[in-house]
Design a protein around this motif. Structure first.
Motif, short mmCIF file in Angstrom:
data_model
loop_
_atom_site.label_atom_id
_atom_site.label_comp_id
_atom_site.label_asym_id
_atom_site.label_seq_id
_atom_site.Cartn_x
_atom_site.Cartn_y
_atom_site.Cartn_z
N THR A 1 -32.00 62.09 -13.77
CA THR A 1 -30.61 62.22 -13.30
C THR A 1 -30.59 62.78 -11.89
O THR A 1 -29.54 63.07 -11.36
CB THR A 1 -29.79 63.15 -14.20
N SER A 2 -31.78 62.94 -11.30
CA SER A 2 -31.79 63.59 -9.98
C SER A 2 -32.78 62.93 -9.03
O SER A 2 -33.72 62.26 -9.44
CB SER A 2 -32.15 65.06 -10.14
N ILE A 3 -32.53 63.16 -7.76
CA ILE A 3 -33.50 62.85 -6.72
C ILE A 3 -33.92 64.19 -6.15
O ILE A 3 -33.09 64.90 -5.58
CB ILE A 3 -32.89 61.97 -5.62
N PRO A 4 -35.18 64.59 -6.35
CA PRO A 4 -35.60 65.88 -5.80
C PRO A 4 -35.68 65.82 -4.27
O PRO A 4 -35.35 64.80 -3.67
CB PRO A 4 -36.98 66.09 -6.44
N PHE A 5 -36.12 66.89 -3.68
CA PHE A 5 -36.31 66.98 -2.23
C PHE A 5 -37.18 65.80 -1.77
O PHE A 5 -38.36 65.74 -2.10
CB PHE A 5 -36.99 68.32 -1.94
N PHE B 1 -32.46 54.44 -4.96
CA PHE B 1 -31.46 53.70 -5.73
C PHE B 1 -31.92 53.54 -7.18
O PHE B 1 -31.14 53.71 -8.11
CB PHE B 1 -31.21 52.32 -5.13
N GLU B 2 -33.20 53.22 -7.33
CA GLU B 2 -33.74 52.99 -8.66
C GLU B 2 -33.65 54.27 -9.50
O GLU B 2 -33.30 54.24 -10.68
CB GLU B 2 -35.19 52.52 -8.54
N LEU B 3 -33.94 55.41 -8.87
CA LEU B 3 -33.90 56.68 -9.58
C LEU B 3 -32.50 56.99 -10.11
O LEU B 3 -32.34 57.64 -11.14
CB LEU B 3 -34.34 57.83 -8.66
N LEU B 4 -31.49 56.55 -9.37
CA LEU B 4 -30.12 56.82 -9.83
C LEU B 4 -29.49 55.59 -10.48
O LEU B 4 -28.27 55.42 -10.46
CB LEU B 4 -29.26 57.35 -8.68
N GLY B 5 -30.32 54.76 -11.05
CA GLY B 5 -29.82 53.63 -11.84
C GLY B 5 -28.96 52.66 -11.06
O GLY B 5 -28.02 52.09 -11.61
N ASP B 6 -29.29 52.49 -9.77
CA ASP B 6 -28.56 51.54 -8.91
C ASP B 6 -27.04 51.78 -8.90
O ASP B 6 -26.26 50.84 -8.73
CB ASP B 6 -28.86 50.10 -9.33
N VAL C 1 -21.43 55.31 -11.30
CA VAL C 1 -21.01 56.19 -10.19
C VAL C 1 -20.41 55.35 -9.05
O VAL C 1 -20.70 55.56 -7.88
CB VAL C 1 -22.16 57.11 -9.70
N GLY C 2 -19.58 54.42 -9.43
CA GLY C 2 -18.89 53.59 -8.46
C GLY C 2 -19.39 52.16 -8.41
O GLY C 2 -18.81 51.32 -7.72
N GLY C 3 -20.49 51.91 -9.13
CA GLY C 3 -21.04 50.55 -9.13
C GLY C 3 -22.02 50.38 -7.99
O GLY C 3 -22.05 51.17 -7.04
N GLU C 4 -22.83 49.35 -8.12
CA GLU C 4 -23.92 49.14 -7.17
C GLU C 4 -23.43 49.02 -5.73
O GLU C 4 -23.99 49.63 -4.83
CB GLU C 4 -24.70 47.89 -7.60
N ASN C 5 -22.37 48.23 -5.51
CA ASN C 5 -21.93 47.99 -4.14
C ASN C 5 -21.46 49.27 -3.45
O ASN C 5 -21.88 49.58 -2.33
CB ASN C 5 -20.79 46.96 -4.11
N ALA C 6 -20.57 49.99 -4.10
CA ALA C 6 -19.99 51.19 -3.47
C ALA C 6 -21.02 52.30 -3.32
O ALA C 6 -21.14 52.91 -2.26
CB ALA C 6 -18.79 51.68 -4.28
N PHE C 7 -21.78 52.54 -4.38
CA PHE C 7 -22.78 53.61 -4.34
C PHE C 7 -23.81 53.35 -3.25
O PHE C 7 -24.10 54.21 -2.42
CB PHE C 7 -23.46 53.72 -5.71
N LYS C 8 -24.33 52.13 -3.23
CA LYS C 8 -25.35 51.81 -2.25
C LYS C 8 -24.77 51.76 -0.83
O LYS C 8 -25.44 52.14 0.13
CB LYS C 8 -26.02 50.47 -2.58
#
Lengths: 267, 103
Positions: free
Chosen positions: A78-82, A100-105, A109-116
């Motif tokens: 559920t996280s991206i470390p330092f 992106f892969e770590l946070l499930g694309d 959390v807004g969907g792939e387009n908005a999040f990315k």
């Protein structure tokens, strides 16, 4: 109670100030640490080679170690470390794909387009304008609290430095940040080197504010901008709160399903 | 999978499935210029996202490069980003009212 992004940045500044006398990072009494505290703190600790007194709370200590890459997280990601952003842009691009892969694309959390889109804009700003030596990111999804916090830091010339480079003078650092988040372009000027930083920040601010009802914090040199509960604040920072470089954090609630960014929001 | 073959360039294998940083679009066109044929096909198969900066740089380079560039397997998200840029409306500036404070 969830501390807001500005409170979390202030917590970093408090810890940093205490370390000036003690020469140690003292986290012994910390019970909860968010990326907006942790990212600049780990950078500061590493940069100054300071010892760290870890949190007394086992849970918080484990979390600190995970986010500092001293321990791996065996649970669900559920996280991206330092995470360092490589100086080479080709490698940087590959690193972004890993993030992106770590946070499930961006699922939930807004969907792939908005999040990315938002992450891309932030990273692009860093590579195009900051002249960084070191740049990092960190993020955390909070399944129980149901929000996402994403944080970026670079030790580059900062937003005021970017404007200065383009020979655009302002009275204060906070005004340059305001101009950047309002989307000021210096293309109209005779300058051949435009900061252009405002484009990414202004579109992201618009999405965070209008589409996610979220929060955003920008700290750069002696200025800061904070979007909180749909209100905007700009700050002149005293010595204790000054940051060399730029920190940008944003936070919004989830689940948020596919946000449409192609409705004019990013034009 | 080779990123470059004959007159085709597979962008995912050359760069990444997520196209973010502007400079990497410049790198793509450097590679395109090494292809000897006058026509080049850019294959977008497997691309999951594209940033505004990358898309802008791609379209600008496509206009000035001395080769004929065409695309195949362009995902919907990439098409939409290209459209958002090609509309090229004048940039709107936000007008923000911010409360001024000292910290």
């Amino acid at each position: 109670m969830n501390l807001n992004l500005l409170d979390n940045y202030k917590k970093f500044c408090d810890i940093r100030e205490n370390s000036i006398n003690t020469k140690k990072i003292d986290l012994s009494n910390e019970t909860f640490l968010y990326p907006t505290t942790l990212l600049p703190l780990i950078n500061y600790q590493k940069g100054n080679k300071l010892d760290c007194i870890k949190p007394k709370s086992d849970k918080t200590k484990d979390y600190f170690d995970i986010m500092n890459n001293l321990q791996t997280n065996s649970k669900q990601k559920t996280s991206i470390p330092f995470t360092e952003l490589p100086k080479d842009s080709i490698e940087g691009n590959k690193k972004i794909a890993e993030i992106f892969e770590l946070l499930g694309d961006g699922k939930n959390v807004g969907g792939e387009n908005a999040f990315k889109y938002m992450v891309n804009e932030m990273v692009t700003n860093i590579y195009e304008h900051s002249k960084f030596n070191n740049a990092y990111t960190m993020a955390q999804k909070y399944p129980n609290k149901q929000f996402l916090e994403v944080c970026f830091y670079d030790d580059g010339i900062g937003i005021p430095g970017s404007f200065k480079k383009a020979k655009i003078e302002f009275d204060s650092d906070k005004e340059t940040i305001m101009k950047a988040v309002e989307g000021t372009s210096t293309k109209e000027t005779t300058s051949t080197e435009s900061p252009k930083r405002g484009y990414g920040l202004s579109r992201n601010l618009k999405l965070i504010k209008d589409k996610f009802n979220g929060e955003m914090l920008i700290v750069s040199n002696s200025g800061a901008f904070h979007l909180h509960e749909q209100k905007q604040y700009k700050y002149d920072l005293s010595k204790k709160y000054i940051l060399a470089g730029t920190l940008v954090s944003y936070r919004y609630k989830f689940p948020v399903m596919d946000v449409n960014i192609y409705d004019g929001s990013i034009e | 999978m080779m990123a470059l073959s004959n007159n085709q360039i597979r962008i995912k294998d050359l760069l990444s499935e997520d196209l973010a940083i502007r400079d990497t679009a410049k790198y793509l066109f450097k590679q395109i210029n090494t292809i000897k044929t006058p026509k080049v096909i850019v294959d977008f198969k497997g691309i999951k996202s594209i940033s505004r900066s990358f898309a802008q740089e791609y379209l600008q380079n496509k206009e000035i490069v001395s080769k004929s560039i065409s695309e195949k397997n362009v995902p919907e998200t990439v098409k939409k980003m290209f459209c958002a840029i090609e509309i090229n409306k004048p940039k709107h500036n936000l007008k923000l009212k911010a409360i001024s404070l000292n910290l």
